[in-house]
Enzyme design. Structure first.
Site, PDB file in Angstrom:
ATOM      1  N   LYS A  49     -63.984 -24.908 -14.094  1.00 44.68           N
ATOM      2  CA  LYS A  49     -63.005 -25.531 -13.188  1.00 44.68           C
ATOM      3  C   LYS A  49     -62.981 -24.727 -11.889  1.00 44.68           C
ATOM      4  O   LYS A  49     -63.002 -23.490 -11.916  1.00 44.68           O
ATOM      5  CB  LYS A  49     -61.615 -25.508 -13.849  1.00 44.68           C
ATOM      6  CG  LYS A  49     -60.466 -25.938 -12.951  1.00 44.68           C
ATOM      7  CD  LYS A  49     -60.505 -27.407 -12.587  1.00 44.68           C
ATOM      8  CE  LYS A  49     -59.434 -27.786 -11.557  1.00 44.68           C
ATOM      9  NZ  LYS A  49     -59.653 -29.124 -10.976  1.00 44.68           N
ATOM     10  N   CYS A 134     -62.604 -30.630  -2.135  1.00 41.83           N
ATOM     11  CA  CYS A 134     -61.449 -31.092  -2.924  1.00 41.83           C
ATOM     12  C   CYS A 134     -60.521 -31.911  -2.025  1.00 41.83           C
ATOM     13  O   CYS A 134     -60.057 -31.416  -1.001  1.00 41.83           O
ATOM     14  CB  CYS A 134     -60.689 -29.908  -3.524  1.00 41.83           C
ATOM     15  SG  CYS A 134     -59.224 -30.483  -4.409  1.00 41.83           S
TER      16      CYS A 134
END
Ligand code: SIN
Length: 315
Positions: A49, A134
């Site tokens: 992650k 992101c």
């Protein structure tokens, strides 16, 4: 039987993957238990992650919603912090022939450089994935849509970073954007690009409740799954035609079958990552898709991914 001769091995530079399939950062990879499960599966390795310097709770819930065509998320980088993932990566990289890709996503240039310094000073000797895409951080833009900002961060990073780095890119939609990002990336000794992150700032509407389905950002979130496959294929293909050959490509976006992997590789992907569908199906997806891909290759008489990688025909 031809099937027994078929290899799904792949590589990015000197890094060898026993299987071309990996998870995409963000899906079932936030804890060491989840990462270990991926390493023990058929996948060619795992991606952690995306880490920030300190642990983060991420955005408020609901922040992910599955739909018939995929999913929308606005997770906001919930993660255990770089120390946690770096320790896992140091302990597991290269063990049993598995690759661990360490993903990082600082909220500023300084945070990214701080994490790269920490990785440079560590014993980790695998691939670091710098996530510049992101879409879910409130008030922040996706860095990779600002080409000068990408040049600036890579210039600063390569001043001291001597290990291998890949860049996670957002989808681009205009061919001039492909030209511009490729011009910047070709200036640097990058190991790979990963294309694409989710299509940022989509909106799913529930007509019954007359409402959005996510709480953060008024419901806007990144799209994954069937919504994104043609865009992902276009980005893999568009970048393969423009990037120097030393830069490998990880194809990510809309993969849920062997056929999808076959298409990504035809467009030029060296390795592929599975996000949304891995979330739905867990590690058994790597067995199923490997089998489906081998069946397609057997039918076509291919025994290695090199037999068709990048060989997409135009009309
Ligand atoms: C998130 O945590 O918001 C998703 C990460 C990403 O899209 O890079």
């Amino acid at each position: 039987m031809l099937q027994n001769k078929i290899s799904l091995k792949a590589n990015i530079g000197k890094y060898r993957f026993n299987n071309v399939l990996l998870n995409a950062a963000g899906i079932r990879c936030a804890t060491t238990d989840e990462l270990t499960k991926i390493l023990r599966s058929t996948a060619g390795g795992c991606v952690t992650k995306s880490a920030t310097p300190q642990p983060r709770e991420g955005n408020e819930s609901p922040r992910m919603k599955a739909t018939p065509l995929g999913c929308i998320n606005s997770m906001g980088l919930p993660n255990h912090g770089l120390d946690y993932y770096l320790k896992f990566a140091e302990e597991n990289q290269g063990k049993n022939d598995n690759q661990v890709i360490l993903s990082i996503a600082g909220l500023s240039v300084d945070q990214n450089l701080e994490m790269l310094h920490q990785i440079q000073d560590s014993s980790f000797d695998g691939l670091t994935e710098l996530n510049l895409s992101c879409p879910n951080i409130k008030g922040e833009s996706q860095i990779a849509y600002d080409f000068e900002a990408v040049r600036d961060i890579l210039t600063k990073a390569f001043d001291f970073f001597t290990k291998d780095i890949g860049i996670k890119l957002p989808p681009y939609f205009d061919l001039h954007q492909f030209d511009q990002i490729a011009d910047v990336l070709n200036e640097f000794p990058i190991a790979y690009v990963n294309s694409i992150n989710s299509i940022g700032n989509g909106l799913i509407v529930n007509p019954e409740t007359e409402s959005v389905v996510l709480k953060p950002k008024g419901g806007f979130g990144g799209l994954g799954g069937d919504y994104v496959k043609p865009t992902a294929l276009a980005n893999v293909r568009g970048l393969r035609l423009r990037l120097k050959p030393e830069i490998a490509i990880i194809g990510t976006g809309g993969i849920k079958s062997g056929r999808d992997v076959f298409e990504h590789i035809l467009c030029g992907a060296n390795v592929v990552q599975i996000g949304t569908a891995f979330g739905f199906e867990d590690v058994k997806i790597f067995d199923r898709i490997s089998k489906e891909l081998k069946e397609i290759m057997a039918e076509k008489g291919y025994t290695s991914l090199d037999d068709f990688r990048g060989k997409l025909k135009t009309l």
